[in-house]
Design a protein around this motif. Structure first.
Motif, PDB file in Angstrom:
ATOM      1  N   GLY A  42       0.834  -1.313  -0.077  1.00  0.00           N
ATOM      2  CA  GLY A  42       0.059   0.000  -0.147  1.00  0.00           C
ATOM      3  C   GLY A  42       0.866   1.145   0.091  1.00  0.00           C
ATOM      4  N   HIS A  43       0.387   2.307  -0.728  1.00  0.00           N
ATOM      5  CA  HIS A  43       1.111   3.442  -0.824  1.00  0.00           C
ATOM      6  C   HIS A  43       1.334   4.303   0.610  1.00  0.00           C
ATOM      7  N   GLU A  44       0.570   3.955   1.360  1.00  0.00           N
ATOM      8  CA  GLU A  44       0.511   4.846   2.798  1.00  0.00           C
ATOM      9  C   GLU A  44       1.749   4.359   3.627  1.00  0.00           C
ATOM     10  N   VAL A  45       1.900   2.909   3.646  1.00  0.00           N
ATOM     11  CA  VAL A  45       3.110   2.431   4.127  1.00  0.00           C
ATOM     12  C   VAL A  45       4.419   2.548   3.550  1.00  0.00           C
ATOM     13  N   ARG A  46       4.307   2.443   1.975  1.00  0.00           N
ATOM     14  CA  ARG A  46       5.590   2.952   1.450  1.00  0.00           C
ATOM     15  C   ARG A  46       6.063   4.444   1.774  1.00  0.00           C
ATOM     16  N   VAL A  47       4.774   5.607   1.873  1.00  0.00           N
ATOM     17  CA  VAL A  47       5.541   6.680   2.398  1.00  0.00           C
ATOM     18  C   VAL A  47       6.155   6.715   3.641  1.00  0.00           C
ATOM     19  N   LEU A  48       5.658   5.729   4.617  1.00  0.00           N
ATOM     20  CA  LEU A  48       6.139   5.777   6.014  1.00  0.00           C
ATOM     21  C   LEU A  48       7.592   5.168   5.850  1.00  0.00           C
ATOM     22  N   ARG A 119      -1.314  -4.463   8.298  1.00  0.00           N
ATOM     23  CA  ARG A 119      -0.694  -3.393   7.844  1.00  0.00           C
ATOM     24  C   ARG A 119      -0.779  -2.038   9.022  1.00  0.00           C
ATOM     25  N   GLU A 120      -1.752  -1.952   9.831  1.00  0.00           N
ATOM     26  CA  GLU A 120      -1.900  -0.824  10.762  1.00  0.00           C
ATOM     27  C   GLU A 120      -0.826  -1.173  11.657  1.00  0.00           C
ATOM     28  N   SER A 123       2.273  -0.043  10.019  1.00  0.00           N
ATOM     29  CA  SER A 123       2.517   1.508   9.865  1.00  0.00           C
ATOM     30  C   SER A 123       2.899   1.942  11.369  1.00  0.00           C
ATOM     31  N   GLN A 127       6.057   4.392  12.116  1.00  0.00           N
ATOM     32  CA  GLN A 127       6.038   5.815  12.961  1.00  0.00           C
ATOM     33  C   GLN A 127       6.656   5.880  14.327  1.00  0.00           C
TER      34      GLN A 127
END
Length: 138
Positions: A42-48, A119-120, A123, A127
């Motif tokens: 997922g893109h959100e995890v890639r950003v992180l 995934r959470e 993340s 974080q």
């Protein structure tokens, strides 16, 4: 003569698994390569993940330049030196759980929920690593 009793308080250094020892000499880069190869990340995890790698590198640059100077005692310097690998370990452990769930083939609602939960967790580990490495430089 300085007292070195505090050495027993410093956590043992994590020995990264062999899968994180190649293709490069950088454990966190090898972890990132593995993670980026996952179709379910997922893109959100890639950003992180990108931010984690950036914070890891910024911390290392800071530590080499300022973090191990005389303003820090030996105990603090030893703790700071182990911080990046400690954070990488936490991310790796969350990644392994996510990767195991992602590899499951059943296509049902429970698997989707398990993937989302994993995934959470991943993340959250990223974080926390970002925040910890960032705060340590302040």
């Amino acid at each position: 003569m300085p007292d070195f009793d505090w050495l027993s308080e410093v956590p043992d250094e994590w020995e990264p698994p062999s899968e994180l020892l190649e293709p490069s000499r950088s454990v966190e880069a090898n972890l990132a390569i593995r993670m980026l190869s996952c179709d379910y990340l997922g893109h959100e995890v890639r950003v992180l993940l990108g931010r984690f790698i950036a914070e890891h590198s910024l911390f290392t640059l800071w530590f080499l330049k300022e973090g191990k100077t005389s303003q820090h005692g030996l105990k603090e310097a030893a703790t700071l030196a182990g911080l990046p690998l400690e954070q990488t370990r936490a991310v790796y452990e969350a990644w392994r759980r996510f990767d195991e769930v992602s590899a499951m083939k059943e296509a049902d609602a429970i698997l989707g929920e398990r993937r989302q939960a994993a995934r959470e967790e991943l993340s959250a580990a990223l974080q926390a690593g970002i925040a910890t490495l960032s705060r340590a430089r302040i």
